[in-house]
Design a protein around this motif. Sequence first.
Motif, PDB file in Angstrom:
ATOM      1  N   ARG A 190      87.828 -23.095  20.101  1.00 48.81           N
ATOM      2  CA  ARG A 190      87.996 -22.706  21.496  1.00 48.81           C
ATOM      3  C   ARG A 190      86.962 -21.647  21.868  1.00 48.81           C
ATOM      4  O   ARG A 190      86.444 -20.940  21.004  1.00 48.81           O
ATOM      5  N   LEU A 191      86.697 -21.546  23.169  1.00 46.60           N
ATOM      6  CA  LEU A 191      85.716 -20.594  23.673  1.00 46.60           C
ATOM      7  C   LEU A 191      86.284 -19.905  24.906  1.00 46.60           C
ATOM      8  O   LEU A 191      86.616 -20.566  25.895  1.00 46.60           O
ATOM      9  N   MET A 192      86.426 -18.585  24.828  1.00 45.67           N
ATOM     10  CA  MET A 192      86.757 -17.796  26.008  1.00 45.67           C
ATOM     11  C   MET A 192      85.451 -17.297  26.618  1.00 45.67           C
ATOM     12  O   MET A 192      84.612 -16.733  25.910  1.00 45.67           O
ATOM     13  N   VAL A 193      85.275 -17.508  27.898  1.00 45.80           N
ATOM     14  CA  VAL A 193      84.098 -17.026  28.616  1.00 45.80           C
ATOM     15  C   VAL A 193      84.524 -15.819  29.448  1.00 45.80           C
ATOM     16  O   VAL A 193      85.392 -15.930  30.320  1.00 45.80           O
ATOM     17  N   LEU A 194      83.939 -14.669  29.156  1.00 45.53           N
ATOM     18  CA  LEU A 194      84.275 -13.419  29.851  1.00 45.53           C
ATOM     19  C   LEU A 194      83.106 -13.029  30.752  1.00 45.53           C
ATOM     20  O   LEU A 194      81.970 -12.865  30.279  1.00 45.53           O
ATOM     21  N   HIS A 195      83.385 -12.888  32.039  1.00 52.33           N
ATOM     22  CA  HIS A 195      82.370 -12.481  33.010  1.00 52.33           C
ATOM     23  C   HIS A 195      82.472 -10.973  33.222  1.00 52.33           C
ATOM     24  O   HIS A 195      83.485 -10.471  33.732  1.00 52.33           O
ATOM     25  N   ARG A 196      81.408 -10.267  32.848  1.00 47.54           N
ATOM     26  CA  ARG A 196      81.445  -8.804  32.896  1.00 47.54           C
ATOM     27  C   ARG A 196      81.504  -8.269  34.319  1.00 47.54           C
ATOM     28  O   ARG A 196      82.028  -7.172  34.544  1.00 47.54           O
ATOM     29  N   ASP A 197      80.968  -9.001  35.284  1.00 49.68           N
ATOM     30  CA  ASP A 197      80.874  -8.447  36.633  1.00 49.68           C
ATOM     31  C   ASP A 197      82.232  -8.264  37.282  1.00 49.68           C
ATOM     32  O   ASP A 197      82.427  -7.368  38.108  1.00 49.68           O
TER      33      ASP A 197
ATOM     34  N   GLY B 102      84.752  -0.901  30.208  1.00 50.26           N
ATOM     35  CA  GLY B 102      84.499  -2.022  29.320  1.00 50.26           C
ATOM     36  C   GLY B 102      85.606  -2.189  28.301  1.00 50.26           C
ATOM     37  O   GLY B 102      85.979  -3.317  27.961  1.00 50.26           O
ATOM     38  N   ARG B 103      86.154  -1.077  27.824  1.00 55.72           N
ATOM     39  CA  ARG B 103      87.265  -1.159  26.861  1.00 55.72           C
ATOM     40  C   ARG B 103      88.471  -1.827  27.495  1.00 55.72           C
ATOM     41  O   ARG B 103      89.098  -2.712  26.888  1.00 55.72           O
ATOM     42  N   GLU B 104      88.813  -1.434  28.711  1.00 54.41           N
ATOM     43  CA  GLU B 104      89.970  -2.040  29.380  1.00 54.41           C
ATOM     44  C   GLU B 104      89.753  -3.522  29.642  1.00 54.41           C
ATOM     45  O   GLU B 104      90.668  -4.338  29.468  1.00 54.41           O
ATOM     46  N   THR B 105      88.535  -3.868  30.043  1.00 53.16           N
ATOM     47  CA  THR B 105      88.217  -5.273  30.270  1.00 53.16           C
ATOM     48  C   THR B 105      88.354  -6.081  28.991  1.00 53.16           C
ATOM     49  O   THR B 105      88.935  -7.171  28.976  1.00 53.16           O
ATOM     50  N   MET B 106      87.831  -5.543  27.896  1.00 49.57           N
ATOM     51  CA  MET B 106      87.883  -6.270  26.637  1.00 49.57           C
ATOM     52  C   MET B 106      89.310  -6.390  26.117  1.00 49.57           C
ATOM     53  O   MET B 106      89.737  -7.466  25.668  1.00 49.57           O
TER      54      MET B 106
ATOM     55  N   MET C  29      84.453  -1.901  19.303  1.00 50.08           N
ATOM     56  CA  MET C  29      83.828  -0.872  20.135  1.00 50.08           C
ATOM     57  C   MET C  29      82.498  -1.366  20.695  1.00 50.08           C
ATOM     58  O   MET C  29      82.159  -1.102  21.851  1.00 50.08           O
ATOM     59  N   LEU C  30      81.736  -2.124  19.879  1.00 54.96           N
ATOM     60  CA  LEU C  30      80.450  -2.650  20.331  1.00 54.96           C
ATOM     61  C   LEU C  30      80.633  -3.617  21.495  1.00 54.96           C
ATOM     62  O   LEU C  30      79.939  -3.507  22.518  1.00 54.96           O
ATOM     63  N   VAL C  31      81.539  -4.588  21.356  1.00 49.46           N
ATOM     64  CA  VAL C  31      81.706  -5.558  22.437  1.00 49.46           C
ATOM     65  C   VAL C  31      82.305  -4.896  23.674  1.00 49.46           C
ATOM     66  O   VAL C  31      82.023  -5.308  24.809  1.00 49.46           O
ATOM     67  N   SER C  32      83.108  -3.851  23.498  1.00 52.05           N
ATOM     68  CA  SER C  32      83.622  -3.102  24.637  1.00 52.05           C
ATOM     69  C   SER C  32      82.492  -2.391  25.365  1.00 52.05           C
ATOM     70  O   SER C  32      82.481  -2.315  26.600  1.00 52.05           O
ATOM     71  N   ALA C  33      81.537  -1.863  24.606  1.00 50.21           N
ATOM     72  CA  ALA C  33      80.370  -1.240  25.231  1.00 50.21           C
ATOM     73  C   ALA C  33      79.598  -2.258  26.046  1.00 50.21           C
ATOM     74  O   ALA C  33      79.117  -1.966  27.144  1.00 50.21           O
ATOM     75  N   PHE C  34      79.477  -3.493  25.519  1.00 53.87           N
ATOM     76  CA  PHE C  34      78.734  -4.520  26.236  1.00 53.87           C
ATOM     77  C   PHE C  34      79.464  -4.967  27.501  1.00 53.87           C
ATOM     78  O   PHE C  34      78.827  -5.371  28.477  1.00 53.87           O
ATOM     79  N   ALA C  35      80.780  -4.885  27.514  1.00 52.80           N
ATOM     80  CA  ALA C  35      81.567  -5.276  28.688  1.00 52.80           C
ATOM     81  C   ALA C  35      81.587  -4.203  29.767  1.00 52.80           C
ATOM     82  O   ALA C  35      82.245  -4.367  30.790  1.00 52.80           O
ATOM     83  N   GLN C  36      80.858  -3.133  29.573  1.00 51.70           N
ATOM     84  CA  GLN C  36      80.943  -1.971  30.458  1.00 51.70           C
ATOM     85  C   GLN C  36      80.532  -2.278  31.891  1.00 51.70           C
ATOM     86  O   GLN C  36      80.914  -1.579  32.804  1.00 51.70           O
ATOM     87  N   HIS C  37      79.777  -3.346  32.149  1.00 50.79           N
ATOM     88  CA  HIS C  37      79.385  -3.689  33.505  1.00 50.79           C
ATOM     89  C   HIS C  37      80.593  -3.846  34.407  1.00 50.79           C
ATOM     90  O   HIS C  37      80.499  -3.652  35.610  1.00 50.79           O
ATOM     91  N   ALA C  38      81.718  -4.222  33.827  1.00 50.68           N
ATOM     92  CA  ALA C  38      82.925  -4.381  34.632  1.00 50.68           C
ATOM     93  C   ALA C  38      83.419  -3.061  35.202  1.00 50.68           C
ATOM     94  O   ALA C  38      84.278  -3.045  36.073  1.00 50.68           O
ATOM     95  N   ALA C  39      82.866  -1.939  34.739  1.00 53.85           N
ATOM     96  CA  ALA C  39      83.283  -0.639  35.264  1.00 53.85           C
ATOM     97  C   ALA C  39      82.998  -0.528  36.756  1.00 53.85           C
ATOM     98  O   ALA C  39      83.644   0.245  37.474  1.00 53.85           O
TER      99      ALA C  39
END
Length: 365
Positions: free
Chosen positions: A32-39, A337-341, A321-331
Amino acid sequence: MARPLVRTSDFDYDLPPELIAQTPVEPRDSSRLMVLHRDNGSTEHRRFTDILEYLRPGDLMVFNQSRVIPARLFGVRDDNGGKVELLLLRREADGVWEAMARPGRRLRPGATVSIIPPGAEPVDAQPLVLSAEILESRDGGLKAVRLSSEESIDRMGHTPLPPYIRQRLDDPERYQTVYAREPGSAAAPTAGLHFTPELLSRIRDNGIETAFVTLHVGLDTFRPVQGEDPTEHHIHTEHYSLTQQSADALNRAQAEGRRIIAVGTTSVRVLEQAAADAEREGRSFAPVEGDASIYILPGHRFRAVDAMITNFHLPRSTLLMLVSAFAQHAADEGASGRETMLAAYAEAVRRRYRFYSFGDAMLIL
């Protein structure tokens, strides 16, 4: 004492044990693949083969071609016959490795260990093929060991599956990516396990460029963050290399405004380490071989990676923590990014995704 900007406990989540994948799916790309959109933090739920729908002609996908070695060695001490387990983590010189040892406290410098071949018993009468000498004791229970013959590792060692995988793996190649070329890792770069030769061909046929880097996965795959302040965690270096061919591909992609898509957090570490070094030295990507020491926490400014393919990671881990940092655009939408992840992880639990090394995948755009 001032409160750290992020705490280790901020990266905790509840995972039912039955969602920890014990065996890989077949075929590899049927996961399976989850696609997460950071925006905006939205998610889609697909199959891994659907990843082609999210790739664009001109994208550059970067893969870690490190190959897992049979790094787990079992043996007996020559002085008292006590059982010993060694996990080779990092090659430091000809025949010299950094290793985890169990039990390690009484295994002092000068001790020697006779390695037992797979399927044999310590009492079996057989010629000695491989031995290990303890050279040095280090912090964190690590040892420096000298092997009598590195050529014997393939015959004498066992595939070092993570401790949360308790089922026997019948085919050790299933814990290798199909493009693994450079031996040296103690664990697989697991995001790459979803790719098949056929899927890679389809990706290239769609005008997507591929490049390869090497990072040998080591100790931090096995070490959770212990303290509450993750900035005090000591991340161990991992040996990496970037070829001229891959450096040229990265420079072209950035100059032409094309996306760089990292396959796995290990590829992210290589790219961000090389990009940070290039920025500091006022140059573009260049061929390099060295030790990756970069530690990516929320607040990191990504210099090279535009999208990422990854698996679902352990709680309180540097990889989460790394992937949460990458998700930070959602801020920009009011969530960190942590909350999004963590919201995406909670949804993955509700939808019964499979977690960790043999689990399902996530594409972060």
